[in-house]
Design a protein around this motif. Structure first.
Motif, PDB file in Angstrom:
ATOM      1  N   ARG A   1       4.479  32.142-119.793  1.00 18.12           N
ATOM      2  CA  ARG A   1       5.481  32.682-118.872  1.00 18.12           C
ATOM      3  C   ARG A   1       6.363  32.056-118.172  1.00 18.12           C
ATOM      4  NH1 ARG A   1       0.733  36.663-116.551  1.00 18.12           N
ATOM      5  NH2 ARG A   1       0.204  37.895-118.429  1.00 18.12           N
ATOM      6  N   CYS A   2       7.483  31.446-119.010  1.00 18.21           N
ATOM      7  CA  CYS A   2       8.389  30.690-118.561  1.00 18.21           C
ATOM      8  C   CYS A   2       9.538  30.984-119.104  1.00 18.21           C
ATOM      9  CB  CYS A   2       7.968  29.061-118.495  1.00 18.21           C
ATOM     10  SG  CYS A   2       8.080  28.575-120.033  1.00 18.21           S
ATOM     11  N   ALA A   3      10.952  30.414-118.911  1.00 19.57           N
ATOM     12  CA  ALA A   3      12.023  30.689-119.630  1.00 19.57           C
ATOM     13  C   ALA A   3      12.070  29.953-120.815  1.00 19.57           C
ATOM     14  CB  ALA A   3      13.289  30.319-118.749  1.00 19.57           C
ATOM     15  N   ARG A   4      12.630  30.370-121.906  1.00 21.59           N
ATOM     16  CA  ARG A   4      12.831  29.664-123.239  1.00 21.59           C
ATOM     17  C   ARG A   4      13.419  28.493-123.117  1.00 21.59           C
ATOM     18  NH1 ARG A   4      15.427  32.421-128.243  1.00 21.59           N
ATOM     19  NH2 ARG A   4      17.068  32.109-126.900  1.00 21.59           N
ATOM     20  N   TRP A   5      14.607  28.276-121.992  1.00 20.09           N
ATOM     21  CA  TRP A   5      15.205  26.832-121.968  1.00 20.09           C
ATOM     22  C   TRP A   5      14.381  25.959-121.217  1.00 20.09           C
ATOM     23  CZ3 TRP A   5      15.594  24.905-117.008  1.00 20.09           C
ATOM     24  CH2 TRP A   5      15.381  25.844-116.148  1.00 20.09           C
ATOM     25  N   THR A   6      13.027  26.331-120.639  1.00 16.80           N
ATOM     26  CA  THR A   6      12.124  25.378-120.234  1.00 16.80           C
ATOM     27  C   THR A   6      11.378  24.941-121.298  1.00 16.80           C
ATOM     28  OG1 THR A   6      12.149  26.676-118.075  1.00 16.80           O
ATOM     29  CG2 THR A   6      10.288  25.111-118.709  1.00 16.80           C
ATOM     30  N   VAL A   7      10.984  25.638-122.024  1.00 16.43           N
ATOM     31  CA  VAL A   7      10.225  25.297-123.465  1.00 16.43           C
ATOM     32  C   VAL A   7      11.257  24.187-124.314  1.00 16.43           C
ATOM     33  CG1 VAL A   7       9.226  25.843-125.466  1.00 16.43           C
ATOM     34  CG2 VAL A   7       9.018  27.293-123.457  1.00 16.43           C
ATOM     35  N   THR A   8      12.523  24.582-124.401  1.00 10.29           N
ATOM     36  CA  THR A   8      13.619  23.639-125.013  1.00 10.29           C
ATOM     37  C   THR A   8      13.674  22.389-124.454  1.00 10.29           C
ATOM     38  OG1 THR A   8      14.575  25.818-125.876  1.00 10.29           O
ATOM     39  CG2 THR A   8      15.802  23.672-126.027  1.00 10.29           C
ATOM     40  N   THR A   9      13.790  22.350-123.201  1.00  8.55           N
ATOM     41  CA  THR A   9      13.921  21.070-122.448  1.00  8.55           C
ATOM     42  C   THR A   9      12.592  20.220-122.619  1.00  8.55           C
ATOM     43  OG1 THR A   9      15.310  22.280-120.768  1.00  8.55           O
ATOM     44  CG2 THR A   9      14.250  20.115-120.194  1.00  8.55           C
ATOM     45  N   TRP A  10      11.427  20.672-122.214  1.00  6.48           N
ATOM     46  CA  TRP A  10      10.419  19.751-122.608  1.00  6.48           C
ATOM     47  C   TRP A  10       9.855  19.452-123.821  1.00  6.48           C
ATOM     48  CZ3 TRP A  10       9.384  17.122-118.994  1.00  6.48           C
ATOM     49  CH2 TRP A  10       9.604  17.302-117.501  1.00  6.48           C
ATOM     50  N   ARG A  11      10.140  20.474-124.957  1.00  8.46           N
ATOM     51  CA  ARG A  11       9.880  20.017-126.281  1.00  8.46           C
ATOM     52  C   ARG A  11      10.858  18.778-126.670  1.00  8.46           C
ATOM     53  NH1 ARG A  11       9.244  24.817-130.534  1.00  8.46           N
ATOM     54  NH2 ARG A  11       7.873  23.383-131.920  1.00  8.46           N
ATOM     55  N   GLN A  12      12.169  18.884-126.277  1.00  9.26           N
ATOM     56  CA  GLN A  12      13.140  17.997-126.859  1.00  9.26           C
ATOM     57  C   GLN A  12      12.717  16.669-126.151  1.00  9.26           C
ATOM     58  OE1 GLN A  12      16.841  19.540-125.751  1.00  9.26           O
ATOM     59  NE2 GLN A  12      17.003  20.733-127.982  1.00  9.26           N
ATOM     60  N   ARG A  13      12.372  16.737-124.743  1.00  8.25           N
ATOM     61  CA  ARG A  13      12.035  15.366-123.896  1.00  8.25           C
ATOM     62  C   ARG A  13      10.690  14.867-124.558  1.00  8.25           C
ATOM     63  NH1 ARG A  13      12.142  15.845-117.530  1.00  8.25           N
ATOM     64  NH2 ARG A  13      14.481  16.270-118.098  1.00  8.25           N
ATOM     65  N   PHE A  14       9.700  15.631-124.983  1.00  5.98           N
ATOM     66  CA  PHE A  14       8.659  15.042-125.612  1.00  5.98           C
ATOM     67  C   PHE A  14       8.848  14.401-126.961  1.00  5.98           C
ATOM     68  CE2 PHE A  14       4.788  14.636-128.006  1.00  5.98           C
ATOM     69  CZ  PHE A  14       4.010  14.021-127.213  1.00  5.98           C
ATOM     70  N   ALA A  15       9.534  15.065-127.650  1.00  7.06           N
ATOM     71  CA  ALA A  15      10.108  14.498-128.921  1.00  7.06           C
ATOM     72  C   ALA A  15      10.816  13.430-128.790  1.00  7.06           C
ATOM     73  CB  ALA A  15      11.129  15.571-129.765  1.00  7.06           C
ATOM     74  N   GLN A  16      11.537  13.051-127.785  1.00  6.17           N
ATOM     75  CA  GLN A  16      12.492  11.740-127.627  1.00  6.17           C
ATOM     76  C   GLN A  16      11.486  10.876-126.942  1.00  6.17           C
ATOM     77  OE1 GLN A  16      16.166  12.415-125.423  1.00  6.17           O
ATOM     78  NE2 GLN A  16      16.507  10.237-125.450  1.00  6.17           N
ATOM     79  N   ASP A  17      10.856  10.823-125.878  1.00  7.35           N
ATOM     80  CA  ASP A  17      10.197   9.988-124.939  1.00  7.35           C
ATOM     81  C   ASP A  17       8.748  10.156-125.198  1.00  7.35           C
ATOM     82  OD1 ASP A  17      12.630   9.277-124.039  1.00  7.35           O
ATOM     83  OD2 ASP A  17      12.602  10.802-122.493  1.00  7.35           O
ATOM     84  N   ARG A  18       7.997  10.870-125.902  1.00  6.74           N
ATOM     85  CA  ARG A  18       6.429  11.175-126.101  1.00  6.74           C
ATOM     86  C   ARG A  18       5.948  11.365-124.562  1.00  6.74           C
ATOM     87  NH1 ARG A  18       6.218  12.735-130.785  1.00  6.74           N
ATOM     88  NH2 ARG A  18       3.815  12.548-130.686  1.00  6.74           N
ATOM     89  N   LEU A  19       4.862  10.949-124.305  1.00 10.76           N
ATOM     90  CA  LEU A  19       4.151  10.980-122.955  1.00 10.76           C
ATOM     91  C   LEU A  19       4.948  10.550-121.864  1.00 10.76           C
ATOM     92  CD1 LEU A  19       0.468  10.238-124.111  1.00 10.76           C
ATOM     93  CD2 LEU A  19       1.427  12.695-123.548  1.00 10.76           C
ATOM     94  N   VAL A  20       5.486   9.382-121.975  1.00 11.00           N
ATOM     95  CA  VAL A  20       6.291   9.002-120.944  1.00 11.00           C
ATOM     96  C   VAL A  20       7.435   9.917-120.497  1.00 11.00           C
ATOM     97  CG1 VAL A  20       8.099   7.123-120.182  1.00 11.00           C
ATOM     98  CG2 VAL A  20       6.327   6.652-121.680  1.00 11.00           C
ATOM     99  N   GLY A  21       7.957  10.931-121.278  1.00  7.35           N
ATOM    100  CA  GLY A  21       8.761  11.752-120.698  1.00  7.35           C
ATOM    101  C   GLY A  21       8.372  12.999-119.884  1.00  7.35           C
TER     102      GLY A  21
END
Length: 76
Positions: free
Chosen positions: A56-76
């Protein structure tokens, strides 16, 4: 305009354990729990739209966190 392909999320055993523990932790900030759920669902193969509906959040929120995790892993 076409949506760029979402990065595939593959978790190590340690990353999955850490994220699942965070989701279960009663005292964890809800923003962190939500982010952990997004990453776990992405690792399970759900699309950004499916994840957004489930948590129950915006799709752009999911996109942001998915990309951030893919780039920085747990640190992101």
């Amino acid at each position: 305009m076409a949506t760029p392909h979402a990065p595939e999320i593959v978790l190590t055993d340690q990353e999955r354990e850490h994220l699942e523990a965070l989701v279960r932790k009663r005292t964890a900030p809800q923003r962190d729990v939500g982010r952990a759920r997004i990453v776990l669902l992405a690792a399970d193969g759900l699309t950004n739209q499916q994840i957004a509906a489930r948590v129950r959040c915006a799709r752009w929120t999911v996109t942001t966190w998915r990309q951030r995790f893919a780039q920085d892993r747990l640190v992101g």
